[in-house]
Write a protein that holds these residues in place. Structure first.
Motif, mmCIF file in Angstrom:
data_model
loop_
_atom_site.group_PDB
_atom_site.id
_atom_site.type_symbol
_atom_site.label_atom_id
_atom_site.label_comp_id
_atom_site.label_asym_id
_atom_site.label_seq_id
_atom_site.Cartn_x
_atom_site.Cartn_y
_atom_site.Cartn_z
ATOM 1 N N GLU A 201 0.831 -1.194 0.000
ATOM 2 C CA GLU A 201 0.000 0.000 0.000
ATOM 3 C C GLU A 201 0.871 1.253 0.000
ATOM 4 O OE1 GLU A 201 -1.814 0.309 3.788
ATOM 5 O OE2 GLU A 201 -3.068 2.003 3.223
ATOM 6 N N GLU A 251 -22.064 4.457 -1.703
ATOM 7 C CA GLU A 251 -23.237 3.926 -1.016
ATOM 8 C C GLU A 251 -24.241 5.056 -0.829
ATOM 9 O OE1 GLU A 251 -20.262 3.567 1.576
ATOM 10 O OE2 GLU A 251 -20.709 5.655 1.899
ATOM 11 N N SER A 287 -18.068 0.059 -1.881
ATOM 12 C CA SER A 287 -18.123 0.719 -0.583
ATOM 13 C C SER A 287 -17.410 -0.178 0.424
ATOM 14 C CB SER A 287 -19.574 0.953 -0.139
ATOM 15 O OG SER A 287 -19.573 1.299 1.232
ATOM 16 N N ILE A 289 -17.191 0.337 3.443
ATOM 17 C CA ILE A 289 -17.940 0.302 4.710
ATOM 18 C C ILE A 289 -19.082 -0.719 4.639
ATOM 19 C CG2 ILE A 289 -19.594 1.656 6.086
ATOM 20 C CD1 ILE A 289 -17.133 2.920 6.857
HETATM 21 P P1 GDP Z 1 -6.950 5.896 4.070
HETATM 22 O O1 GDP Z 1 -6.307 7.139 4.612
HETATM 23 O O2 GDP Z 1 -6.987 5.921 2.578
HETATM 24 O O3 GDP Z 1 -6.375 4.626 4.627
HETATM 25 O O4 GDP Z 1 -8.496 5.944 4.492
HETATM 26 P P2 GDP Z 1 -9.270 5.248 5.702
HETATM 27 O O5 GDP Z 1 -9.528 3.817 5.400
HETATM 28 O O6 GDP Z 1 -8.589 5.570 6.966
HETATM 29 O O7 GDP Z 1 -10.672 5.984 5.606
HETATM 30 C C1 GDP Z 1 -10.806 7.365 5.768
HETATM 31 C C2 GDP Z 1 -12.214 7.648 6.256
HETATM 32 O O8 GDP Z 1 -13.143 7.269 5.259
HETATM 33 C C3 GDP Z 1 -12.570 6.885 7.513
HETATM 34 O O9 GDP Z 1 -13.341 7.711 8.333
HETATM 35 C C4 GDP Z 1 -13.403 5.729 6.978
HETATM 36 O O10 GDP Z 1 -14.345 5.263 7.925
HETATM 37 C C5 GDP Z 1 -14.094 6.361 5.796
HETATM 38 N N1 GDP Z 1 -14.436 5.361 4.757
HETATM 39 C C6 GDP Z 1 -13.638 4.433 4.216
HETATM 40 N N2 GDP Z 1 -14.311 3.712 3.307
HETATM 41 C C7 GDP Z 1 -15.560 4.190 3.277
HETATM 42 C C8 GDP Z 1 -16.741 3.855 2.523
HETATM 43 O O11 GDP Z 1 -16.774 2.956 1.700
HETATM 44 N N3 GDP Z 1 -17.854 4.619 2.762
HETATM 45 C C9 GDP Z 1 -17.841 5.633 3.660
HETATM 46 N N4 GDP Z 1 -18.966 6.304 3.820
HETATM 47 N N5 GDP Z 1 -16.761 5.963 4.389
HETATM 48 C C10 GDP Z 1 -15.650 5.250 4.198
#
Ligand code: GDP
Length: 380
Positions: A201, A251, A287, A289
């Protein structure tokens, strides 16, 4: 009156405990007890460093899939101490013949796009299918900020707790080249430990994507819909590397925007040059989530894997990667030897000064440095 009686009663009780030798409550004054822990033993323990196992013990632990031993071996890879480096190289050599056939997936996207949430979701899906997953990170930002964009927060809690997952944040120091080399070596150990899927990653903001592309079989780009600029600061070059683009957070109300972004990206990809493998890059929504689209994303990845295998591209890409790594390593090793050469170190400041005072051009100064290095290595 009652109050006085209570005090008197208490006094009698205390007095009986202290003076009556037949009372079970009698506490003899007296001999001070020694500590139950020998202070010498404490001092000795503090002085004794834990013994580092040998390469055969490391190999046995890694082949058994012992995550603690694997983690310790990776720490040796990341260490800059010569003794650790030497042991790390021995372990890597021993592990090379034991590597399982793996599928290496590079994942990128800007911070906040949902990389860790996505990896948690798809990782759980893959472990459910009987795979073992290692997640490694390349995050050269950690060098500048002393903290890492990818490593600081508690990430992928569910996956970390799973016995079939191994999560390792980016090495916290070093140049991109150094971090990339350590990650490549870490991949060897993970494959020997039986991790058949390796996610590498990185954050979609710098040079590290090329490093990840150079060690992955498939390159996945995560994006967001409706963030204004559809390319979200992601350079065209990164888009061109992607075999799969996933628009995350698709979503509820966001679905129409995600669909629109998908259509725009599919259209944009038509104008990109054809990929070397002949694979037509795919764009999908998901999504992380809700889990929507996660299983489908994995199906596309396995479609790609089958496609690349059948065309012989999988083996060719790995071969090309190895060749590039070899040449990069030559450059790195030469540069390292060059900058650590005492004569170069001595000359470099003088020459810099000379360039500053316009006594000679930077090009001539560079030539003088190289000559100093070559004459030093010839006289050895
Ligand atoms: P990273 O910095 O790319 O690793 O992102 P994270 O996985 O830490 O996610 C950043 C924010 O986006 C967090 O608050 C997650 O809960 C939110 N998030 C991640 N995927 C989704 C998703 O599919 N839908 C929504 N609504 N929020 C998401």
């Amino acid at each position: 009156m009652i109050h006085t009686f209570a005090i008197t009663g208490k006094y009698v009780f205390m007095s009986e405990r202290d003076t009556n030798p037949r009372s079970a409550l009698k506490v003899n004054p007296g001999v001070e007890q020694p500590s139950v822990i020998n202070p010498d033993a404490i001092r000795q323990h503090a002085r004794r460093k834990p013994a580092i196992p040998g390469e055969n013990e490391f190999l046995a632990g890694i082949l058994e899939g012992n995550r603690t031993i694997l983690g310790k071996a990776i720490t040796l890879i990341e260490s800059n101490l010569p003794a650790h480096q030497q042991l790390a190289q021995q372990i890597i050599e021993k592990c090379l013949p034991h590597r399982c056939k793996s599928f290496r997936v590079g994942i990128t996207g800007v911070p906040g796009v949902g990389k860790s949430t996505f990896i948690e979701a798809i990782g759980t899906h893959l472990i459910g299918k009987g795979h073992k997953l290692a997640v490694l990170a390349i995050d050269p930002s950690s060098r500048k900020s002393k903290g890492s964009i990818l490593g600081d927060k508690t990430r992928m809690e569910q996956l970390s707790a799973n016995a079939n997952a191994f999560i390792r944040p980016s090495p916290s120091a070093g140049t991109l080249g150094g971090v990339a080399r350590k990650t490549r070596e870490t991949i060897v150990l993970c494959e020997a430990a039986g991790y058949d899927i390796i996610f590498i990653e990185t954050v979609g903001v710098g040079q590290s994507e090329t490093a990840v592309y150079d060690m992955a079989d498939l390159f996945l780009l995560l994006m967001l819909a409706g963030a204004g600029d559809e390319l979200q600061g992601i350079k065209r070059g990164i888009m061109e590397m992607a075999d799969l683009v996933l628009i995350n957070k698709a979503e509820r109300d966001n679905i129409p925007r995600a669909q629109l972004a998908k259509a725009q990206l599919v259209n944009a990809l038509h104008y990109f040059p054809p990929t070397e493998s002949g694979w037509q890059p795919r764009v999908e929504t998901c999504s992380a989530i809700t889990g929507d689209g996660i299983g489908e994303a994995w199906e596309i990845m396995t479609d790609y894997l089958n496609f690349a295998m059948n065309k012989g591209f999988f083996a060719k890409k790995r071969h090309d990667q190895d060749q590039r790594i070899m040449m990069h390593s030559v450059e790195e090793l030469l540069l390292d030897k060059f900058y650590h050469d005492p004569r170069v170190m001595e000359q470099i400041q003088l020459l810099e000064e000379g360039v500053k005072l316009n006594r000679f051009s930077p090009y001539v100064a560079a030539q003088k440095l190289i000559e100093a290095y070559l004459s030093a290595s010839q006289s050895k």
